[in-house]
Every structure is written in structure tokens, then in C-alpha cells.
Scaffold this motif. Sequence first.
Motif, short mmCIF file in Angstrom:
data_model
loop_
_atom_site.label_atom_id
_atom_site.label_comp_id
_atom_site.label_asym_id
_atom_site.label_seq_id
_atom_site.Cartn_x
_atom_site.Cartn_y
_atom_site.Cartn_z
N GLY A 117 0.69 -1.12 -0.04
CA GLY A 117 0.12 0.08 0.00
C GLY A 117 0.83 1.22 0.10
O GLY A 117 0.95 2.01 -0.84
N PRO A 118 1.73 1.35 1.01
CA PRO A 118 2.48 2.78 1.14
C PRO A 118 3.72 2.67 0.24
O PRO A 118 4.28 3.75 -0.24
CB PRO A 118 2.56 2.78 2.65
CG PRO A 118 2.57 1.80 3.21
CD PRO A 118 1.72 0.86 2.21
N MET A 119 4.34 1.47 0.25
CA MET A 119 5.70 1.29 -0.37
C MET A 119 5.54 1.53 -2.02
O MET A 119 6.92 1.93 -2.45
CB MET A 119 6.47 0.07 -0.09
CG MET A 119 6.40 0.02 1.46
SD MET A 119 7.41 -1.63 1.76
CE MET A 119 7.15 -1.69 3.66
N VAL A 120 4.68 1.34 -2.47
CA VAL A 120 4.76 1.39 -4.02
C VAL A 120 4.73 2.89 -4.42
O VAL A 120 5.82 3.23 -5.25
CB VAL A 120 3.37 0.86 -4.59
CG1 VAL A 120 3.03 1.52 -6.05
CG2 VAL A 120 3.20 -0.69 -4.72
N TRP A 121 4.46 3.89 -3.80
CA TRP A 121 4.63 5.31 -3.69
C TRP A 121 5.86 5.40 -3.30
O TRP A 121 6.55 6.62 -4.09
CB TRP A 121 3.53 6.04 -2.95
CG TRP A 121 2.09 5.59 -3.27
CD1 TRP A 121 1.32 4.89 -2.28
CD2 TRP A 121 1.44 6.09 -4.20
NE1 TRP A 121 0.14 4.67 -3.01
CE2 TRP A 121 0.04 5.46 -4.11
CE3 TRP A 121 1.60 6.83 -5.44
CZ2 TRP A 121 -0.90 5.58 -5.06
CZ3 TRP A 121 0.67 7.08 -6.39
CH2 TRP A 121 -0.54 6.40 -6.08
N MET B 174 6.24 9.66 -12.81
CA MET B 174 5.41 9.62 -11.56
C MET B 174 3.75 9.89 -11.85
O MET B 174 2.61 9.35 -11.34
CB MET B 174 5.70 10.37 -10.17
CG MET B 174 7.07 9.80 -9.60
SD MET B 174 7.42 11.04 -8.27
CE MET B 174 6.21 10.80 -7.22
N ALA B 175 3.81 10.94 -12.66
CA ALA B 175 2.15 11.32 -13.20
C ALA B 175 1.73 10.16 -13.83
O ALA B 175 0.43 9.79 -13.56
CB ALA B 175 2.29 12.50 -14.00
N LEU B 176 2.46 9.37 -14.83
CA LEU B 176 2.02 8.26 -15.44
C LEU B 176 1.61 6.97 -14.73
O LEU B 176 0.62 6.42 -14.85
CB LEU B 176 2.86 8.11 -16.73
CG LEU B 176 2.99 8.85 -17.79
CD1 LEU B 176 4.21 8.58 -18.61
CD2 LEU B 176 1.71 9.15 -18.51
N ALA B 177 2.55 6.99 -13.75
CA ALA B 177 2.21 5.90 -12.51
C ALA B 177 1.20 5.62 -11.97
O ALA B 177 0.36 5.13 -11.63
CB ALA B 177 3.75 5.62 -11.86
N THR B 178 0.76 7.26 -11.39
CA THR B 178 -0.22 7.45 -10.69
C THR B 178 -1.62 7.44 -11.56
O THR B 178 -2.61 6.82 -11.11
CB THR B 178 -0.20 8.98 -10.10
OG1 THR B 178 0.96 8.94 -9.15
CG2 THR B 178 -1.27 9.36 -9.25
#
Length: 214
Positions: free
Chosen positions: A80-84, A100-104
Motif C-alpha cells: 500500500g504505502p511502499m509502491v509510492w 510519476m504522473a503516468l504511474a499515478t
Amino acid sequence: MILNGINFGVTFIGLYLVEHYGRRKSLITGSAWMFACFMVFASVGHFKLNRDAPETTPQAGIILIVFACLFILGYATTWGPMVWTLIAEIYPSRYRARAMALATASNWTWNFLIAFFTPFITSAIDFRYGYVFAACNVLGGLLVYFFVLEGQGRTLEEIDTMYVEHVPPTQSAKWVAPPPEEIARIRREAGTEVVVDDDTPPASVPPAKEGQRV
């Protein structure tokens, strides 16, 4: 309310794990934990729960609730938190914002697709849908093991250098970073950051006209 409360509360444990046990160990352990929870959840739901009259199989219902909570515990403390954390570390500096924008965007797109199609899928294969997610957790663990570098205690520049130098992920925790000057040279040659020429004179600014604000 119980599941969301667990999700919120144990996330703080994940913040501790990511810095004290590293990304790789935490994510691989989380994958194994969630795989086990999904296998039990899917198997009990499909083979033991009376889906037409669930009140007749209370033990199966209790097991489903317990393993749903255990799954949330594993997810909210690892993936949950570690992917970010990962998506903030693994991209080169000059591409980090766009990547990061594409990943989000990808994350929210898949969240929507899974939420939209899950009712149709579960109506067709019931709790066996959990086996699909169990397989996804196996793939996620393998992906981390073979491709994700350990970033615990390292700067973004050092992580960039590890990727440029093709450090094996399984050996990344033992990698010794070169001096900062060497890191800067390696990254410049690889083109992973924007190089600013200090000798370039600043652009000339025309004098302000009378009464004009500068």
C-alpha cells in the motif's frame, strides 16, 4: 468500518518497515502474505461457504472475515504505502515528474477497472476470483525480486547510479556508492539529469520603462 480502520491504523507500521527492513524484503514478504490470505479466502469462499444461505455456514464466514482483515494488514503495511516510495525513487531525475504522473494515472485507471468489472466477474466465478489476485501477488513478488533495487538509506542520485551501472537487484543492498563526484559524472554521461552550464551568461533583461513594475 473495521476493514477501513485496520487499513488506516496499520499503514503507520508500513512507514516503519520501509525504513528499517528495506523495500525488497518488505514487498516480497507482503506478496507472500497476501498470496496466502487470498488462497485461504478464495478456497473457503468457494468450497466451504454456502453462498445461497451463508448463515448456515458461520465458521466459513468467520474465516473469511479474519483473512480479509489479515490481508488488509499485509497490504497496508507493505504494498500500500511502499509502491509510492518506489515510484518516487526509481525514475531518473529528468523524467521523474512525468513518470510519476503516468504511474499515478495507471494506478487510478486500474482501480477504476477492477472496481467496475469485479461484480461481473464474481457473478461468474464467485470467490475463485481471489485466485486471480493470488497469482498477481506471485508476479508482483517475482517482479520485485528480479528487477527492483534496494533503496533503503540511499539518495536518489545513488539509486539512479545503480540503475545506470546495472547493479543486480539481488546484490543492490550490498552495493557501495562511489564518491559524489563520480556519481555526478556517471549520471551526466548517462543523461539521467539535466546538465546546467554554469558558464552560460544569464539572459539580458531590457531596462524597465518609466512607471513599469519590474
